[in-house]
Structures are given as structure tokens and as C-alpha cells.
Design a protein around this motif. Structure first.
Motif, PDB file in Angstrom:
ATOM      1  N   SER A 191     -31.407 -29.742  53.163  1.00 12.09           N
ATOM      2  CA  SER A 191     -30.369 -30.210  52.451  1.00 12.09           C
ATOM      3  C   SER A 191     -30.696 -30.426  50.798  1.00 12.09           C
ATOM      4  N   ASN A 192     -32.034 -30.554  50.534  1.00 16.31           N
ATOM      5  CA  ASN A 192     -32.451 -30.642  49.019  1.00 16.31           C
ATOM      6  C   ASN A 192     -33.253 -29.219  48.829  1.00 16.31           C
ATOM      7  N   SER A 193     -32.966 -28.347  49.567  1.00 16.25           N
ATOM      8  CA  SER A 193     -33.491 -26.969  49.071  1.00 16.25           C
ATOM      9  C   SER A 193     -32.914 -26.524  47.478  1.00 16.25           C
ATOM     10  N   SER A 194     -33.717 -25.990  46.656  1.00 15.99           N
ATOM     11  CA  SER A 194     -33.256 -25.347  45.534  1.00 15.99           C
ATOM     12  C   SER A 194     -32.345 -24.390  45.724  1.00 15.99           C
ATOM     13  N   ILE A 195     -32.355 -23.642  46.807  1.00 18.60           N
ATOM     14  CA  ILE A 195     -31.177 -22.575  47.245  1.00 18.60           C
ATOM     15  C   ILE A 195     -30.039 -23.169  47.399  1.00 18.60           C
ATOM     16  N   LEU A 196     -30.070 -24.235  48.351  1.00 20.58           N
ATOM     17  CA  LEU A 196     -28.926 -24.951  48.468  1.00 20.58           C
ATOM     18  C   LEU A 196     -28.036 -25.682  47.530  1.00 20.58           C
ATOM     19  N   GLN A 197     -29.088 -26.155  46.563  1.00 21.63           N
ATOM     20  CA  GLN A 197     -28.466 -26.780  45.597  1.00 21.63           C
ATOM     21  C   GLN A 197     -27.774 -25.591  44.500  1.00 21.63           C
ATOM     22  N   ALA A 198     -28.332 -24.745  44.456  1.00 22.46           N
ATOM     23  CA  ALA A 198     -27.791 -23.699  43.749  1.00 22.46           C
ATOM     24  C   ALA A 198     -26.283 -23.206  44.168  1.00 22.46           C
ATOM     25  N   TRP A 199     -26.203 -23.085  45.528  1.00 30.02           N
ATOM     26  CA  TRP A 199     -25.019 -22.998  46.103  1.00 30.02           C
ATOM     27  C   TRP A 199     -23.912 -23.972  45.979  1.00 30.02           C
ATOM     28  N   VAL A 200     -24.584 -25.261  45.903  1.00 34.21           N
ATOM     29  CA  VAL A 200     -23.574 -26.334  45.609  1.00 34.21           C
ATOM     30  C   VAL A 200     -22.943 -26.079  44.161  1.00 34.21           C
ATOM     31  N   LYS A 201     -23.660 -25.780  43.137  1.00 32.83           N
ATOM     32  CA  LYS A 201     -23.228 -25.643  41.840  1.00 32.83           C
ATOM     33  C   LYS A 201     -22.350 -24.321  41.691  1.00 32.83           C
ATOM     34  N   ALA A 202     -22.770 -23.263  42.593  1.00 34.64           N
ATOM     35  CA  ALA A 202     -22.153 -21.895  42.570  1.00 34.64           C
ATOM     36  C   ALA A 202     -20.712 -22.202  43.094  1.00 34.64           C
ATOM     37  N   TYR A 203     -20.582 -23.054  44.128  1.00 31.39           N
ATOM     38  CA  TYR A 203     -19.210 -23.203  44.598  1.00 31.39           C
ATOM     39  C   TYR A 203     -18.331 -24.001  43.750  1.00 31.39           C
ATOM     40  N   GLY A 204     -18.837 -25.034  43.123  1.00 26.60           N
ATOM     41  CA  GLY A 204     -18.025 -25.848  42.053  1.00 26.60           C
ATOM     42  C   GLY A 204     -17.509 -24.848  40.945  1.00 26.60           C
ATOM     43  N   VAL A 205     -18.341 -23.699  40.450  1.00 27.85           N
ATOM     44  CA  VAL A 205     -17.973 -22.946  39.495  1.00 27.85           C
ATOM     45  C   VAL A 205     -16.699 -21.920  40.146  1.00 27.85           C
ATOM     46  N   LEU A 206     -17.143 -21.481  41.302  1.00 29.01           N
ATOM     47  CA  LEU A 206     -16.184 -20.539  41.976  1.00 29.01           C
ATOM     48  C   LEU A 206     -14.638 -21.264  42.349  1.00 29.01           C
ATOM     49  N   ARG A 207     -14.871 -22.592  42.698  1.00 25.88           N
ATOM     50  CA  ARG A 207     -13.521 -23.364  43.011  1.00 25.88           C
ATOM     51  C   ARG A 207     -12.753 -23.611  41.674  1.00 25.88           C
ATOM     52  N   ASN A 208     -13.476 -24.004  40.664  1.00 28.63           N
ATOM     53  CA  ASN A 208     -12.716 -24.461  39.523  1.00 28.63           C
ATOM     54  C   ASN A 208     -12.238 -23.201  38.903  1.00 28.63           C
ATOM     55  N   GLY A 209     -12.842 -22.059  38.942  1.00 25.49           N
ATOM     56  CA  GLY A 209     -12.315 -20.764  38.467  1.00 25.49           C
ATOM     57  C   GLY A 209     -11.144 -20.243  39.258  1.00 25.49           C
ATOM     58  N   ILE A 210     -11.049 -20.431  40.582  1.00 21.68           N
ATOM     59  CA  ILE A 210     -10.061 -20.166  41.447  1.00 21.68           C
ATOM     60  C   ILE A 210      -8.797 -21.147  40.930  1.00 21.68           C
ATOM     61  N   VAL A 211      -8.954 -22.423  40.992  1.00 18.50           N
ATOM     62  CA  VAL A 211      -7.855 -23.405  40.731  1.00 18.50           C
ATOM     63  C   VAL A 211      -7.396 -22.999  39.423  1.00 18.50           C
ATOM     64  N   ARG A 212      -8.267 -22.917  38.302  1.00 20.14           N
ATOM     65  CA  ARG A 212      -7.496 -22.478  37.109  1.00 20.14           C
ATOM     66  C   ARG A 212      -6.569 -21.197  37.331  1.00 20.14           C
ATOM     67  N   GLY A 213      -7.002 -20.115  37.944  1.00 23.58           N
ATOM     68  CA  GLY A 213      -6.023 -19.370  38.266  1.00 23.58           C
ATOM     69  C   GLY A 213      -4.824 -19.315  38.772  1.00 23.58           C
ATOM     70  N   MET A 214      -4.939 -20.494  39.868  1.00 19.34           N
ATOM     71  CA  MET A 214      -3.747 -20.907  40.551  1.00 19.34           C
ATOM     72  C   MET A 214      -2.689 -21.607  39.574  1.00 19.34           C
ATOM     73  N   TYR A 215      -3.297 -22.394  38.967  1.00 16.18           N
ATOM     74  CA  TYR A 215      -2.608 -23.211  37.810  1.00 16.18           C
ATOM     75  C   TYR A 215      -1.948 -22.126  36.709  1.00 16.18           C
ATOM     76  N   ALA A 216      -2.650 -21.170  36.367  1.00 17.83           N
ATOM     77  CA  ALA A 216      -1.990 -20.213  35.281  1.00 17.83           C
ATOM     78  C   ALA A 216      -0.739 -19.497  36.020  1.00 17.83           C
ATOM     79  N   TYR A 217      -1.022 -19.149  37.192  1.00 21.40           N
ATOM     80  CA  TYR A 217       0.116 -18.590  38.189  1.00 21.40           C
ATOM     81  C   TYR A 217       1.395 -19.148  38.517  1.00 21.40           C
ATOM     82  N   GLN A 218       1.094 -20.550  38.483  1.00 19.19           N
ATOM     83  CA  GLN A 218       2.118 -21.200  38.823  1.00 19.19           C
ATOM     84  C   GLN A 218       2.666 -21.919  37.513  1.00 19.19           C
ATOM     85  N   GLY A 219       2.056 -21.518  36.394  1.00 18.81           N
ATOM     86  CA  GLY A 219       2.609 -21.475  35.104  1.00 18.81           C
ATOM     87  C   GLY A 219       3.163 -23.025  34.603  1.00 18.81           C
TER      88      GLY A 219
END
Length: 159
Positions: free
Chosen positions: A131-159
Motif C-alpha cells: 500500500s505504500n508503493s510509489s506506483i500505487l500512490q501515483a495511481w491514487v493521485k491519478a484516480y483523483g485527477v481522472l474522477r475530478n475530470g469526469i465529474v466536471r464533465g458530468m456537471y457541464a453536461y447537466q448544465g
């Protein structure tokens, strides 16, 4: 908060290692874990014509063409995300598109909270990471970026 060059390198190399099992299989692993960990989410995928029984095996998922195609699309989307990780404008456009697509299927932003632990478990398991692997920590951060970007797109779609 974007990803560093080092994090992008770790993400891409780890994903390339995982892809050796095949995009469909990788996507199926993610869905199998998601449906096992959060059974109620399976109802959201009614169009995949999954069996209603409590346990959904990998074999049953592999034999379902719709499930296999969707699993391949998920893994391909992750590949595209990583390809665009160092191209902010293109990445934003891509994630907005994913957000619009999911909003069009009545997916709620909160539903993406279930995917983070699933993806991290699959990635950690495939690569045998602690769980403290630098690779897994990079994936934690990457998922945050991914999720936030998708959610922004969802809100833009819903207007």
C-alpha cells in the motif's frame, strides 16, 4: 493538481505491465471486483444483460459479449487517459467527454467513489504492490485527477 513527469512514467510503465494480460481481461478484472465489492452497482449495467444470480464469475463475464466489449472500452479509456496525462487540454477534453457519456446514462458523481478502491485493489494485486508503493500512490493521485475530470464533465453536461 496534475501529475508529475515521474508519476506519469510510473503510471505508464505499470499499466503497460498490466496490459500484458490483455485489455479485455484487465477490464473484466476491474468490473468483477466492482460487482463483487459493490453488488448494487451491477444494476446500473442493465444493458449488459448480466445474469441476476448473486455470484458473477469471471467465466460468465468473459462469455458475455456486451460485458467483454464494455470491459475492453474501460481498459482502453484508462490507456487513453495515461497517453494524454501530459497533455492538459487534450486530457480535459477527453475527461469531459467521459463525463458527458456517464451523465447521459444517469450515473451520479458519487458512484465514482466506489471505483477508486476497486481499481487500486486490482492494480495492487496485479503488480503485487504494497500500500505504500510509489506506483500505487501515483495511481491514487491519478484516480483523483481522472474522477475530478469526469465529474466536471458530468456537471457541464447537466448544465
Amino acid at each position: 493538481m496534475g501529475l508529475t513527469t515521474e508519476e506519469i512514467g510510473l503510471l505508464r510503465s505499470s499499466w503497460n505491465e498490466m496490459k500484458t494480460i490483455g485489455m479485455k481481461e484487465l477490464g473484466l478484472l476491474i468490473f468483477h471486483r466492482l460487482f463483487s465489492d459493490v453488488p448494487r452497482i451491477r444494476k446500473m449495467f442493465y444493458n449488459l444483460e448480466l445474469p441476476d444470480d448473486e455470484t458473477l464469475t469471471m467465466e460468465a463475464m468473459r462469455s458475455n459479449q456486451k460485458m467483454s466489449r464494455h470491459a475492453t472500452r474501460i481498459a482502453t479509456s484508462i490507456s487513453t487517459y495515461l497517453k494524454l496525462a501530459d497533455q492538459p487540454e487534450e486530457l480535459k477534453t477527453f475527461l469531459n467527454g467521459l463525463g458527458e457519456l456517464h451523465a447521459g446514462h444517469n450515473v451520479e458523481p458519487e458512484d465514482f467513489e466506489y471505483l477508486a478502491p476497486v481499481m487500486l485493489a486490482v492494480i495492487g494485486g496485479q503488480l503485487n504492490l504494497n500500500s505504500n508503493s510509489s506506483i500505487l500512490q501515483a495511481w491514487v493521485k491519478a484516480y483523483g485527477v481522472l474522477r475530478n475530470g469526469i465529474v466536471r464533465g458530468m456537471y457541464a453536461y447537466q448544465g
